[in-house]
Design a protein around this motif. Structure first.
Motif, PDB file in Angstrom:
ATOM      1  N   SER A  93       0.821  -1.208   0.000  1.00  0.00           N
ATOM      2  CA  SER A  93       0.000   0.000   0.000  1.00  0.00           C
ATOM      3  C   SER A  93       0.857   1.261   0.000  1.00  0.00           C
ATOM      4  O   SER A  93       0.605   2.206  -0.768  1.00  0.00           O
ATOM      5  N   GLU A  94       1.892   1.297   0.836  1.00  0.00           N
ATOM      6  CA  GLU A  94       2.741   2.482   0.918  1.00  0.00           C
ATOM      7  C   GLU A  94       3.571   2.673  -0.347  1.00  0.00           C
ATOM      8  O   GLU A  94       3.788   3.799  -0.802  1.00  0.00           O
ATOM      9  N   LEU A  95       4.067   1.589  -0.916  1.00  0.00           N
ATOM     10  CA  LEU A  95       4.836   1.693  -2.156  1.00  0.00           C
ATOM     11  C   LEU A  95       3.972   2.242  -3.290  1.00  0.00           C
ATOM     12  O   LEU A  95       4.421   3.069  -4.092  1.00  0.00           O
ATOM     13  N   MET A  96       2.720   1.786  -3.334  1.00  0.00           N
ATOM     14  CA  MET A  96       1.802   2.289  -4.356  1.00  0.00           C
ATOM     15  C   MET A  96       1.462   3.752  -4.099  1.00  0.00           C
ATOM     16  O   MET A  96       1.407   4.563  -5.030  1.00  0.00           O
ATOM     17  N   HIS A  97       1.247   4.085  -2.832  1.00  0.00           N
ATOM     18  CA  HIS A  97       0.939   5.470  -2.468  1.00  0.00           C
ATOM     19  C   HIS A  97       2.089   6.392  -2.869  1.00  0.00           C
ATOM     20  O   HIS A  97       1.878   7.456  -3.472  1.00  0.00           O
ATOM     21  N   ASP A  98       3.303   5.978  -2.544  1.00  0.00           N
ATOM     22  CA  ASP A  98       4.475   6.795  -2.853  1.00  0.00           C
ATOM     23  C   ASP A  98       4.640   6.971  -4.359  1.00  0.00           C
ATOM     24  O   ASP A  98       4.930   8.070  -4.846  1.00  0.00           O
ATOM     25  N   HIS A  99       4.459   5.880  -5.111  1.00  0.00           N
ATOM     26  CA  HIS A  99       4.635   5.979  -6.565  1.00  0.00           C
ATOM     27  C   HIS A  99       3.572   6.891  -7.178  1.00  0.00           C
ATOM     28  O   HIS A  99       3.888   7.723  -8.040  1.00  0.00           O
ATOM     29  N   LEU A 100       2.335   6.737  -6.751  1.00  0.00           N
ATOM     30  CA  LEU A 100       1.275   7.577  -7.287  1.00  0.00           C
ATOM     31  C   LEU A 100       1.514   9.045  -6.932  1.00  0.00           C
ATOM     32  O   LEU A 100       1.284   9.950  -7.743  1.00  0.00           O
ATOM     33  N   GLU A 101       2.012   9.280  -5.729  1.00  0.00           N
ATOM     34  CA  GLU A 101       2.328  10.635  -5.291  1.00  0.00           C
ATOM     35  C   GLU A 101       3.402  11.257  -6.175  1.00  0.00           C
ATOM     36  O   GLU A 101       3.278  12.414  -6.629  1.00  0.00           O
ATOM     37  N   ARG A 102       4.475  10.494  -6.434  1.00  0.00           N
ATOM     38  CA  ARG A 102       5.535  10.998  -7.309  1.00  0.00           C
ATOM     39  C   ARG A 102       5.037  11.191  -8.739  1.00  0.00           C
ATOM     40  O   ARG A 102       5.409  12.155  -9.430  1.00  0.00           O
ATOM     41  N   TYR A 103       4.202  10.266  -9.181  1.00  0.00           N
ATOM     42  CA  TYR A 103       3.674  10.328 -10.549  1.00  0.00           C
ATOM     43  C   TYR A 103       2.855  11.608 -10.754  1.00  0.00           C
ATOM     44  O   TYR A 103       3.023  12.318 -11.757  1.00  0.00           O
ATOM     45  N   LEU A 104       1.981  11.911  -9.799  1.00  0.00           N
ATOM     46  CA  LEU A 104       1.137  13.094  -9.935  1.00  0.00           C
ATOM     47  C   LEU A 104       1.956  14.376  -9.838  1.00  0.00           C
ATOM     48  O   LEU A 104       1.695  15.357 -10.539  1.00  0.00           O
ATOM     49  N   ASP A 172       3.964 -14.201  -2.409  1.00  0.00           N
ATOM     50  CA  ASP A 172       2.511 -14.348  -2.371  1.00  0.00           C
ATOM     51  C   ASP A 172       1.781 -13.242  -3.129  1.00  0.00           C
ATOM     52  O   ASP A 172       0.558 -13.285  -3.250  1.00  0.00           O
ATOM     53  N   PHE A 173       2.516 -12.257  -3.611  1.00  0.00           N
ATOM     54  CA  PHE A 173       1.885 -11.100  -4.242  1.00  0.00           C
ATOM     55  C   PHE A 173       1.834 -11.242  -5.750  1.00  0.00           C
ATOM     56  O   PHE A 173       2.839 -11.520  -6.392  1.00  0.00           O
ATOM     57  N   ASP A 174       0.649 -11.053  -6.337  1.00  0.00           N
ATOM     58  CA  ASP A 174       0.490 -11.015  -7.792  1.00  0.00           C
ATOM     59  C   ASP A 174       0.246  -9.596  -8.277  1.00  0.00           C
ATOM     60  O   ASP A 174       0.895  -9.128  -9.200  1.00  0.00           O
ATOM     61  N   GLY A 175      -0.706  -8.922  -7.650  1.00  0.00           N
ATOM     62  CA  GLY A 175      -1.012  -7.570  -8.087  1.00  0.00           C
ATOM     63  C   GLY A 175      -2.097  -6.953  -7.233  1.00  0.00           C
ATOM     64  O   GLY A 175      -2.756  -7.623  -6.440  1.00  0.00           O
ATOM     65  N   ALA A 176      -2.286  -5.652  -7.404  1.00  0.00           N
ATOM     66  CA  ALA A 176      -3.322  -4.922  -6.678  1.00  0.00           C
ATOM     67  C   ALA A 176      -3.667  -3.667  -7.464  1.00  0.00           C
ATOM     68  O   ALA A 176      -2.880  -3.191  -8.282  1.00  0.00           O
ATOM     69  N   CYS A 177      -4.852  -3.156  -7.196  1.00  0.00           N
ATOM     70  CA  CYS A 177      -5.316  -1.937  -7.851  1.00  0.00           C
ATOM     71  C   CYS A 177      -5.642  -0.904  -6.773  1.00  0.00           C
ATOM     72  O   CYS A 177      -6.334  -1.221  -5.801  1.00  0.00           O
ATOM     73  N   ALA A 178      -5.118   0.297  -6.925  1.00  0.00           N
ATOM     74  CA  ALA A 178      -5.368   1.369  -5.952  1.00  0.00           C
ATOM     75  C   ALA A 178      -5.808   2.619  -6.695  1.00  0.00           C
ATOM     76  O   ALA A 178      -5.428   2.836  -7.845  1.00  0.00           O
ATOM     77  N   ALA A 179      -6.599   3.428  -6.022  1.00  0.00           N
ATOM     78  CA  ALA A 179      -7.079   4.664  -6.622  1.00  0.00           C
ATOM     79  C   ALA A 179      -7.022   5.789  -5.618  1.00  0.00           C
ATOM     80  O   ALA A 179      -7.012   5.564  -4.403  1.00  0.00           O
ATOM     81  N   SER A 180      -6.952   7.013  -6.114  1.00  0.00           N
ATOM     82  CA  SER A 180      -7.075   8.164  -5.240  1.00  0.00           C
ATOM     83  C   SER A 180      -8.516   8.234  -4.747  1.00  0.00           C
ATOM     84  O   SER A 180      -9.428   7.654  -5.349  1.00  0.00           O
ATOM     85  N   HIS A 181      -8.737   8.940  -3.647  1.00  0.00           N
ATOM     86  CA  HIS A 181     -10.068   9.006  -3.061  1.00  0.00           C
ATOM     87  C   HIS A 181     -11.098   9.574  -4.034  1.00  0.00           C
ATOM     88  O   HIS A 181     -12.264   9.173  -4.022  1.00  0.00           O
ATOM     89  N   ASP A 182     -10.663  10.494  -4.899  1.00  0.00           N
ATOM     90  CA  ASP A 182     -11.609  11.072  -5.852  1.00  0.00           C
ATOM     91  C   ASP A 182     -11.765  10.220  -7.118  1.00  0.00           C
ATOM     92  O   ASP A 182     -12.515  10.583  -8.021  1.00  0.00           O
ATOM     93  N   GLU A 183     -11.034   9.112  -7.178  1.00  0.00           N
ATOM     94  CA  GLU A 183     -11.115   8.137  -8.277  1.00  0.00           C
ATOM     95  C   GLU A 183     -10.760   8.739  -9.637  1.00  0.00           C
ATOM     96  O   GLU A 183     -11.177   8.228 -10.676  1.00  0.00           O
TER      97      GLU A 183
END
Length: 355
Positions: A93-104, A172-183
Motif C-alpha cells: 500500500s505504501e509503495l503504491m501510495h508513494d509511486h502515485l504521489e511521485r507520478y502526480l 505471495d503477491f500477484d497484483g493490486a489496484c489502488a485509486a485516489s479518493h476522488d477516483e
C-alpha cells in the motif's frame, strides 16, 4: 512542512521498506525503537542530523520527508492477498501510495494535455460470470482494439490513463489496484518477478476490478471468478479462441496448440485451457485430461515458453522529458526515479531502463 507531516513521512518510509521499529533502530545504531516511535507519533521531532541518518537507514532522499502531499489513497482491498502478512500488505500500500504521489507531482510539471483521462470506475454493470465476458468485449469495442491479440497490454493501459508500477515484495503477491479518493487516478501494481503472461493476466484481472460494477451482495469468490473471466476474454476474445481451436466441442487438446496460442495472445496455457472450458469448446473429460497432463509436467507452477515481462515506460519517459526541457533539476529527477544522481549520466541511461 508541519512536524506531524514529517513524522508521518518517517512512518511511511519505514513501512514501505517492510521494516519494524527494531529493524530501523538496529540499522541506525544510536537510537532506540521507543525514540523512533515518538518520532512517528509526533511526540518528538527529529533534528536535521537525525533526518539525514533516517534517510540513509530508510533508503530515501532527505527531500522525501519534506515532500508535499499530493494525493490521498483510497484503502486497498487485499482479499486476493490473504496469504500475505499484514506488514507486507501495508508495504504494498505504501509503495503504491508513494509511486502515485511521485507520478502526480511529475505530471504537474506539464500542462493538462499530458494527462490521459482515466477510464471511469464501475462503468460496466455486471451481475454474472457470463456478463463479465461481455464486459470485456464492450471495453475492447470502446477502446477500438478489435479482436486481435494485444501486443503490449501495459502500453495500452498507460495510454488510457491507468498507471502501472512493478514491485518485488513477496512471493505471495500477484497484483493490486489502488485509486485516489476522488477516483481520478488509478494505479495497478504487478509482481515484477512473475512471468510475462502471468503479469498480463493479473493486469487484466485488476482492470476488471476497476471497470466492472459487481453487486455488493455477490460472494467475493464469484467476484474473483468474474474478474478472471473478464481477463481471459479481454486477452483472448471468444471469436479468436474459435479461430485457433475450432468452434465445436473437443475431447482433446494438444499442448503444442496451447503453447502456440500462448505465444500469439500473451496468455498462459492454463488460462487458455480455462477459456476452452468456459466457452464449451473442451469437454469435461478433455479438460480433466489436459489438466492432469499439465500438472504431471509441473506446468501448473512453471509453464514452458515463459514470456518476457512488459515494462511500464510512461513515468520514466516523462521524467527524462521534464529533465531535458529544464522543468526539473537532476536531483529532482533522481528523486522521481528513486535512483542515485550518478545513474542519470548519459552513459548509463541504457542500463537504467532495465532496472
Amino acid at each position: 512542512m508541519e512536524k506531524s507531516k514529517i513524522n508521518e513521512r518517517i512512518r511511511r518510509a519505514r513501512v514501505s521498506r517492510g521494516l519494524s521499529l527494531d529493524d530501523v533502530a538496529q540499522k541506525m545504531g544510536d537510537i532506540t525503537k521507543q525514540a523512533l516511535s515518538k518520532f512517528e507519533s509526533g511526540k518528538m521531532a527529529p533534528n536535521s542530523a537525525r533526518i539525514l541518518k533516517l534517510a540513509r537507514a530508510l533508503e530515501v532522499k532527505p527531500e522525501y520527508f519534506f515532500r508535499k502531499e499530493t494525493v490521498s489513497l483510497a484503502p486497498l482491498e487485499f482479499r486476493k492477498l490473504a496469504k500475505m502478512p499484514l506488514y507486507r500488505q501495508a508495504q504494498v500500500s505504501e509503495l503504491m501510495h508513494d509511486h502515485l504521489e511521485r507520478y502526480l507531482s511529475l505530471e504537474m510539471c506539464f500542462d493538462e494535455s499530458v494527462r490521459a483521462a482515466v477510464l471511469p470506475p464501475r462503468s460496466l454493470k455486471v451481475s454474472s460470470v457470463e456478463e463479465a465476458e461481455e464486459a470485456a468485449n464492450t471495453l475492447r469495442a470502446r477502446w477500438a482494439i478489435g479482436g486481435d491479440a494485444i501486443a503490449n497490454l501495459t502500453d495500452l493501459l498507460e495510454f488510457h490513463g491507468i498507471k502501472i508500477i512493478l514491485l518485488s515484495v513477496s512471493e505471495d503477491f500477484d497484483g493490486a489496484c489502488a485509486a485516489s479518493h476522488d477516483e481520478t487516478n488509478v494505479l495497478i501494481s504487478l509482481n515484477k518477478d512473475r512471468p510475462g503472461e502471468r503479469m498480463r493476466f493479473t493486469a487484466a484481472h485488476e482492470l476488471g476490478h476497476w471497470v466492472m460494477e459487481l453487486p455488493e451482495s455477490m460472494d467475493d469468490k464469484i467476484k474473483e471468478i468474474c474478474c478472471h473471466r473478464f481477463a481471459g476474454a479481454f486477452l483472448f476474445p471468444a471469436a479468436q479462441v474459435k479461430v485457433e481451436f475450432g468452434g465445436h466441442t473437443r475431447s482433446r487438446v494438444h499442448p503444442q496448440e496451447l503453447l502456440n496460442a500462448k505465444e500469439l495472445y500473451g496468455i498462459s496455457m492454463q488460462a487458455i485451457v480455462r477459456r476452452l472450458k468456459d466457452l464449451g469448446l473442451l469437454s469435461p473429460a478433455g479438460y480433466q485430461a489436459i489438466t492432469i497432463t499439465m500438472s504431471g509436467n509441473g506446468w501448473r507452477r512453471m509453464e514452458p515458453g515463459a514470456l518476457p515481462s512488459e515494462r511500464p515506460r510512461r513515468f520514466e519517459s516523462l521524467v527524462f522529458r521534464a529533465l531535458a526541457e529544464g522543468m526539473i533539476t537532476v536531483s529532482r529527477a533522481a528523486e522521481f526515479l528513486q535512483i542515485p544522481i550518478s545513474q542519470l549520466d548519459a552513459g548509463v541511461c541504457g542500463a537504467l531502463v532495465h532496472e
